[in-house]
Design a protein around this motif. Structure first.
Motif, short mmCIF file in Angstrom:
data_model
loop_
_atom_site.label_atom_id
_atom_site.label_comp_id
_atom_site.label_asym_id
_atom_site.label_seq_id
_atom_site.Cartn_x
_atom_site.Cartn_y
_atom_site.Cartn_z
N LEU A 2 64.46 34.60 3.12
CA LEU A 2 64.49 34.35 1.84
C LEU A 2 64.67 35.70 1.00
O LEU A 2 65.19 35.91 -0.08
CB LEU A 2 63.28 33.86 1.34
CG LEU A 2 63.25 32.27 1.47
CD1 LEU A 2 61.64 31.63 1.13
CD2 LEU A 2 64.22 31.60 0.25
N ASP A 3 63.85 36.63 1.64
CA ASP A 3 64.08 38.00 1.00
C ASP A 3 65.45 38.38 0.96
O ASP A 3 65.92 39.02 -0.02
CB ASP A 3 63.16 39.10 1.76
CG ASP A 3 61.67 38.83 1.76
OD1 ASP A 3 61.30 38.02 0.59
OD2 ASP A 3 60.86 39.21 2.44
N PHE A 4 66.24 38.45 2.09
CA PHE A 4 67.38 38.87 2.00
C PHE A 4 68.37 37.98 1.11
O PHE A 4 69.23 38.89 0.40
CB PHE A 4 68.04 38.87 3.65
CG PHE A 4 69.57 39.05 3.83
CD1 PHE A 4 70.02 40.41 3.73
CD2 PHE A 4 70.43 37.81 3.69
CE1 PHE A 4 71.31 40.65 3.84
CE2 PHE A 4 71.79 38.19 3.86
CZ PHE A 4 72.43 39.49 3.90
N THR A 5 68.32 36.89 1.03
CA THR A 5 69.20 36.08 -0.06
C THR A 5 68.83 36.50 -1.23
O THR A 5 69.66 36.42 -2.11
CB THR A 5 68.89 34.67 0.30
OG1 THR A 5 69.06 34.08 1.46
CG2 THR A 5 69.91 33.87 -0.59
N ASP A 16 76.48 31.39 -6.11
CA ASP A 16 76.26 30.57 -5.04
C ASP A 16 74.91 31.36 -4.02
O ASP A 16 74.25 30.54 -3.46
CB ASP A 16 77.60 30.57 -4.22
CG ASP A 16 78.70 30.15 -4.69
OD1 ASP A 16 78.17 28.76 -5.25
OD2 ASP A 16 79.81 30.24 -4.79
N THR A 17 74.85 32.51 -4.09
CA THR A 17 73.86 33.06 -3.46
C THR A 17 72.57 32.57 -3.78
O THR A 17 71.54 32.21 -3.20
CB THR A 17 73.88 34.58 -3.43
OG1 THR A 17 75.02 35.05 -2.95
CG2 THR A 17 72.87 35.18 -2.47
N TYR A 18 72.25 32.58 -5.44
CA TYR A 18 71.16 31.97 -5.80
C TYR A 18 70.77 30.61 -5.58
O TYR A 18 69.64 30.15 -5.05
CB TYR A 18 71.09 32.21 -7.53
CG TYR A 18 69.86 31.45 -7.90
CD1 TYR A 18 68.69 32.28 -8.13
CD2 TYR A 18 70.09 30.22 -8.77
CE1 TYR A 18 67.79 31.75 -8.67
CE2 TYR A 18 68.90 29.68 -9.18
CZ TYR A 18 67.85 30.42 -9.39
OH TYR A 18 66.63 29.86 -9.99
N GLU A 25 64.48 27.87 -0.39
CA GLU A 25 62.96 27.87 -0.83
C GLU A 25 62.51 26.68 -0.83
O GLU A 25 61.30 26.32 -0.41
CB GLU A 25 63.09 28.42 -2.07
CG GLU A 25 61.66 28.85 -2.84
CD GLU A 25 61.78 29.06 -4.29
OE1 GLU A 25 61.34 30.39 -4.49
OE2 GLU A 25 62.43 28.90 -5.00
N GLN A 26 63.14 25.60 -1.30
CA GLN A 26 62.95 24.18 -1.27
C GLN A 26 62.67 23.63 0.01
O GLN A 26 61.59 22.81 0.29
CB GLN A 26 64.00 23.34 -1.95
CG GLN A 26 63.47 21.91 -2.07
CD GLN A 26 64.59 21.08 -2.75
OE1 GLN A 26 65.94 21.53 -2.83
NE2 GLN A 26 64.27 19.99 -3.05
N GLU A 27 63.48 23.92 1.06
CA GLU A 27 63.22 23.50 2.38
C GLU A 27 61.89 23.93 3.03
O GLU A 27 61.27 23.47 3.81
CB GLU A 27 64.32 24.09 3.34
CG GLU A 27 65.61 22.94 3.01
CD GLU A 27 66.83 23.73 3.76
OE1 GLU A 27 66.74 24.40 4.88
OE2 GLU A 27 67.98 23.25 3.32
#
Length: 47
Positions: A2-5, A16-18, A25-27
């Motif tokens: 998550l941090d990297f994304t 697209d990255t967002y 995050e949802q998963e």
């Protein structure tokens, strides 16, 4: 993961990255028992 994304999105502004960030995050919220690495592996299996 998550941090990297999030860092990639904040540096590029790529929508697209967002969207990928929000999906991960949802998963994570749906399955709090699994780690970020496991989420990444589910989307991109390591051969």
């Amino acid at each position: 993961m998550l941090d990297f994304t999030w860092k990639v999105f904040s540096n590029t502004g790529n929508i697209d990255t967002y969207l990928l960030f929000k999906q991960l995050e949802q998963e994570k919220e749906e399955r709090p028992d699994i780690q970020d690495d496991e989420l990444a592996e589910a989307d991109f299996p390591i051969s």
